[in-house]
Scaffold this motif. Structure first.
Motif, PDB file in Angstrom:
ATOM      1  N   SER A  44       0.812  -1.219   0.000  1.00 18.40           N
ATOM      2  CA  SER A  44       0.000   0.000   0.000  1.00 18.40           C
ATOM      3  C   SER A  44       0.840   1.262   0.000  1.00 18.40           C
ATOM      4  O   SER A  44       0.298   2.357  -0.068  1.00 18.40           O
ATOM      5  CB  SER A  44      -0.919   0.002   1.216  1.00 18.40           C
ATOM      6  OG  SER A  44      -0.138  -0.100   2.392  1.00 18.40           O
ATOM      7  N   GLY A  45       2.163   1.116   0.082  1.00 18.81           N
ATOM      8  CA  GLY A  45       3.003   2.297   0.109  1.00 18.81           C
ATOM      9  C   GLY A  45       2.969   3.026   1.444  1.00 18.81           C
ATOM     10  O   GLY A  45       3.558   4.087   1.587  1.00 18.81           O
ATOM     11  N   ALA A  62      -8.320  -1.376  11.961  1.00 20.00           N
ATOM     12  CA  ALA A  62      -8.856  -0.166  12.591  1.00 20.00           C
ATOM     13  C   ALA A  62      -7.937   1.023  12.317  1.00 20.00           C
ATOM     14  O   ALA A  62      -8.397   2.142  12.067  1.00 20.00           O
ATOM     15  CB  ALA A  62      -9.014  -0.388  14.088  1.00 20.00           C
ATOM     16  N   LEU A  63      -6.639   0.754  12.349  1.00 23.81           N
ATOM     17  CA  LEU A  63      -5.655   1.812  12.087  1.00 23.81           C
ATOM     18  C   LEU A  63      -5.897   2.402  10.700  1.00 23.81           C
ATOM     19  O   LEU A  63      -5.846   3.614  10.500  1.00 23.81           O
ATOM     20  CB  LEU A  63      -4.256   1.197  12.168  1.00 23.81           C
ATOM     21  CG  LEU A  63      -3.068   2.122  12.335  1.00 23.81           C
ATOM     22  CD1 LEU A  63      -3.198   2.908  13.621  1.00 23.81           C
ATOM     23  CD2 LEU A  63      -1.768   1.319  12.342  1.00 23.81           C
ATOM     24  N   TYR A  64      -6.168   1.524   9.746  1.00 28.99           N
ATOM     25  CA  TYR A  64      -6.400   2.018   8.388  1.00 28.99           C
ATOM     26  C   TYR A  64      -7.677   2.841   8.305  1.00 28.99           C
ATOM     27  O   TYR A  64      -7.682   3.987   7.871  1.00 28.99           O
ATOM     28  CB  TYR A  64      -6.477   0.857   7.383  1.00 28.99           C
ATOM     29  CG  TYR A  64      -6.622   1.363   5.970  1.00 28.99           C
ATOM     30  CD1 TYR A  64      -5.505   1.686   5.223  1.00 28.99           C
ATOM     31  CD2 TYR A  64      -7.879   1.583   5.406  1.00 28.99           C
ATOM     32  CE1 TYR A  64      -5.630   2.196   3.941  1.00 28.99           C
ATOM     33  CE2 TYR A  64      -8.015   2.093   4.125  1.00 28.99           C
ATOM     34  CZ  TYR A  64      -6.882   2.391   3.400  1.00 28.99           C
ATOM     35  OH  TYR A  64      -7.008   2.906   2.138  1.00 28.99           O
ATOM     36  N   ARG A 108      -4.472   8.894   2.872  1.00 28.77           N
ATOM     37  CA  ARG A 108      -3.828   7.909   2.020  1.00 28.77           C
ATOM     38  C   ARG A 108      -3.211   8.593   0.802  1.00 28.77           C
ATOM     39  O   ARG A 108      -3.865   9.409   0.157  1.00 28.77           O
ATOM     40  CB  ARG A 108      -4.885   6.900   1.589  1.00 28.77           C
ATOM     41  CG  ARG A 108      -4.400   5.791   0.734  1.00 28.77           C
ATOM     42  CD  ARG A 108      -3.814   4.696   1.582  1.00 28.77           C
ATOM     43  NE  ARG A 108      -3.086   3.763   0.746  1.00 28.77           N
ATOM     44  CZ  ARG A 108      -3.653   2.804   0.038  1.00 28.77           C
ATOM     45  NH1 ARG A 108      -4.941   2.636   0.085  1.00 28.77           N
ATOM     46  NH2 ARG A 108      -2.924   2.005  -0.709  1.00 28.77           N
ATOM     47  N   GLY A 109      -1.957   8.254   0.516  1.00 28.13           N
ATOM     48  CA  GLY A 109      -1.327   8.819  -0.671  1.00 28.13           C
ATOM     49  C   GLY A 109      -0.552  10.095  -0.394  1.00 28.13           C
ATOM     50  O   GLY A 109       0.034  10.668  -1.288  1.00 28.13           O
ATOM     51  N   ILE A 110      -0.561  10.567   0.867  1.00 25.02           N
ATOM     52  CA  ILE A 110       0.276  11.715   1.225  1.00 25.02           C
ATOM     53  C   ILE A 110       1.346  11.162   2.180  1.00 25.02           C
ATOM     54  O   ILE A 110       1.122  11.074   3.380  1.00 25.02           O
ATOM     55  CB  ILE A 110      -0.534  12.820   1.933  1.00 25.02           C
ATOM     56  CG1 ILE A 110      -1.808  13.123   1.137  1.00 25.02           C
ATOM     57  CG2 ILE A 110       0.298  14.072   2.131  1.00 25.02           C
ATOM     58  CD1 ILE A 110      -2.790  14.010   1.870  1.00 25.02           C
ATOM     59  N   GLY A 168      -5.669  -1.907   0.979  1.00 20.86           N
ATOM     60  CA  GLY A 168      -4.866  -1.103   1.907  1.00 20.86           C
ATOM     61  C   GLY A 168      -5.103  -1.525   3.344  1.00 20.86           C
ATOM     62  O   GLY A 168      -4.164  -1.741   4.116  1.00 20.86           O
ATOM     63  N   ALA A 169      -6.371  -1.659   3.698  1.00 22.33           N
ATOM     64  CA  ALA A 169      -6.716  -2.061   5.066  1.00 22.33           C
ATOM     65  C   ALA A 169      -6.182  -3.461   5.351  1.00 22.33           C
ATOM     66  O   ALA A 169      -5.622  -3.737   6.417  1.00 22.33           O
ATOM     67  CB  ALA A 169      -8.228  -2.019   5.258  1.00 22.33           C
ATOM     68  N   LEU A 170      -6.336  -4.333   4.362  1.00 19.67           N
ATOM     69  CA  LEU A 170      -5.867  -5.702   4.541  1.00 19.67           C
ATOM     70  C   LEU A 170      -4.345  -5.747   4.683  1.00 19.67           C
ATOM     71  O   LEU A 170      -3.809  -6.546   5.450  1.00 19.67           O
ATOM     72  CB  LEU A 170      -6.313  -6.527   3.334  1.00 19.67           C
ATOM     73  CG  LEU A 170      -6.565  -8.000   3.589  1.00 19.67           C
ATOM     74  CD1 LEU A 170      -7.628  -8.175   4.666  1.00 19.67           C
ATOM     75  CD2 LEU A 170      -7.022  -8.683   2.300  1.00 19.67           C
TER      76      LEU A 170
END
Ligand SMILES: Nc1ncnc2c1ncn2[C@@H]1O[C@H](COP(=O)(O)OP(=O)(O)OP(=O)(O)O)[C@@H](O)[C@H]1O
Ligand SMILES: [Mg+2]
Lengths: 247, 289
Positions: B29-30, B75-77, B85-87, B185-187
């Protein structure tokens, strides 16, 4: 099958699609012609849902840059705001402009990833079909996609869309940057795909290599529809002949 | 010499375990999850609580810990990361803050000293040609190798794993095949956190369960990831071995308190000579553009 009605797309205050309406009948090959920044990719992204996804992510960060208005219907159902994965499930699959494949993965893995929503045993079948359609890819099975030539990547990109089992296949400039020989090969491949009961909406800047295979065409300029008609009507239209057929 | 080899391998696998979750999350997910060390210690504390407060048997407590850690990653995601996300800078700040919050919270409730510790799986050990190795370290070795193999199979041969590969390489193209970036991303955070929990319940029994260890684990994980080349799994394994053997050699010939110098020195060295890491993305092969 697909109905676009009074579609408007704004990026900030710039208008990318302006009151655009068009229709794709089931079982047809329909072309959207337009020169650079006419709005072809924006249209394709709107239909496939990429734009809605982009908008969602930007809105989440507090931007309100993208505005989407109008109606988008697939088999009578309004799909303007549903997420891309739902559209893929309904059978709308986009093959993106400039064949952005998964560069670190080999050809087979690319096809497997594309089969994310396809049942596992069907993925195998579809893959074999792809290799039949593009025999040239067969010997490149285990080559990294990033190392393929532009034409090979384009074949792969189309193959990937097929593994996702489209009923409506969207192709954004599939012939871009290819030699005339490969262009006519691909045009033939598109006709073969169409024979498998797949409806096709394809964009291009130049109409010539596509002309023999399309049923209908729309010409857009600056996000607006300027000409539409059957293949014959387009072929007879002096403006189309001058700008998109080069005669 | 043999002891250097055996302990070098074990130390290397330990480092790889520290780094596995961090690298996996980043690779997919970067997101550079700087809460990694916090999650590691939190997992240890959860395992301890399940066994000592709820009195669950170890064979239930440890798998449950891994599952809970996974849920925390989720939960963190959805709680903290989804909007930024993405910054990259925001992601680092948020995860780093979350990690510190976790670690300081644990200090605040009294997690330091020798009171808290996790049990080893089986007492005792064996001798390999005169070198004594306890069973727990063999567990670390075995489970580390098994995890690496399972992870490889998972990423290359399951639908979700392939979705991970897709989204990591080209998010928009992945979207056109119905792969969802939020879900993956969450996964990726969930799997990364679960992996850090596995490392915690395996490795913590051989040391102390306290917050300072969390910072160390984060440094090790980041060191391995940077030296190996972010998002390269083979690079990560090679880096674990280089740093692991380096540490054991330093401990043997210079003194064990210098061990922490090795990962820091390795980061400095690699950033100076090869900033993309040993097998970093740009160097792997010259691609057509
Ligand atoms: N994400 C974006 N943000 C801002 N403006 C955009 C974005 N995407 C497209 N545009 C603008 O919308 C207009 C239409 O672009 P679009 O990419 O749809 O054209 P196109 O017909 O596909 O062109 P080409 O043939 O060059 O691919 C352009 O003016 C472009 O600058
Ligand atoms: Mg375009």
């Amino acid at each position: 099958m697909l109905e676009v009605k009074n579609l408007m797309v704004f990026f900030e205050n710039a208008i990318a699609l302006n009151d655009l309406s068009l229709e794709v009948e089931k079982g047809k090959i329909v072309a959207v012609l337009g020169s650079n920044s006419a709005g072809k990719t924006t249209l394709m992204n709107t239909i496939s849902g990429l734009l809605v996804d982009m908008k969602k992510k930007e809105d989440r960060r507090g931007g309100e840059r993208i505005t989407l208005l109008g109606a988008l219907k697939f088999e009578g159902e309004d799909i303007l705001t549903i997420k891309p994965s739902l559209r893929v499930r309904k059978g709308i699959v986009l093959s993106r402009e400039r064949h952005p494949v998964f560069r670190e993965s080999d050809v087979v893995e690319n096809l497997k990833i594309a089969g994310y929503l396809t049942e596992k045993h069907k993925v195998k079948e579809e893959m074999e079909d792809v290799f039949q359609l593009f025999p040239h890819l067969t010997k490149l099975r285990h080559r990294k996609a990033g190392l393929l030539s532009g034409g090979e990547q384009q074949m792969l990109a189309i193959g990937m869309a097929l593994v996702a089992r489209p009923r409506l296949l969207l192709m954004d400039e599939p012939l871009l940057g290819l030699s005339p020989a490969i262009q006519s090969d691909l045009a033939r491949a598109i006709r073969d795909i169409h024979k498998k009961n797949i409806t096709i909406l394809v964009t291009e800047q130049f109409a010539r290599p596509l002309m023999p295979i399309i049923d209908r065409g729309y010409v857009i300029e600056n996000g607006m529809l300027v000409i539409s008609g059957t293949r014959e009507e387009l072929a007879d239209n002096p403006e189309v002949r001058a700008s998109y057929l080069g005669v | 010499m043999l002891s250097l080899f055996i302990y070098g391998v074990i130390q290397s696998v330990t480092l790889a375990l520290y780094a596995l979750g961090f690298s996996l999350t980043y690779g997919i997910s970067g997101v550079a999850n700087f809460a990694h060390g916090g999650l590691y210690i939190l997992s240890g504390f959860i395992a301890w609580s399940l066994m000592n407060t709820l009195r669950l048997p170890i064979y239930l407590a440890l798998p449950l810990t891994v599952v809970i850690a996974g849920l925390i990653g989720f939960a963190l995601y959805w709680g903290l990361l989804v909007r930024i996300r993405g910054i990259p800078l925001a992601e680092v700040v948020v995860t780093f803050a979350a990690g510190i919050a976790i670690l300081e919270f644990l200090v605040w409730i009294g997690l330091y000293g020798f009171y808290y510790n996790l049990p080893i799986f089986i007492k005792g050990g064996i001798e390999i040609q005169g070198v004594a190795v306890d069973y727990q370290r063999l567990f670390v070795l075995g489970i580390g190798v098994i995890l690496a193999v399972l992870l490889w199979l998972f990423v290359h041969h399951t639908k979700i794993g392939l979705a991970f590969r897709g989204i990591a390489q080209n998010e928009h193209t992945a979207l056109t095949f119905g792969i969802e970036s939020d879900w993956t991303g969450a996964l990726s955070l969930a799997v990364g956190s679960a992996l850090s929990a596995i490392a915690a319940v395996l490795i913590l029994p051989m040391g102390v369960l306290e917050s300072t260890v969390g910072y160390e684990v984060l440094i090790f994980a980041v060191a391995v990831a940077i030296v190996g080349g972010l998002e390269s799994i083979p690079g990560m394994i090679i880096a674990s071995f280089i740093i692991g053997f380096g540490q054991i050699a330093v401990a043997k010939y210079i003194g064990s308190k210098w061990m922490v110098i090795v990962p820091l020195g390795a980061i400095a060295f690699i950033l100076a000579v090869r900033p993309s890491g040993l097998l970093g993305k740009f160097k792997e092969l010259e691609e057509r553009v």
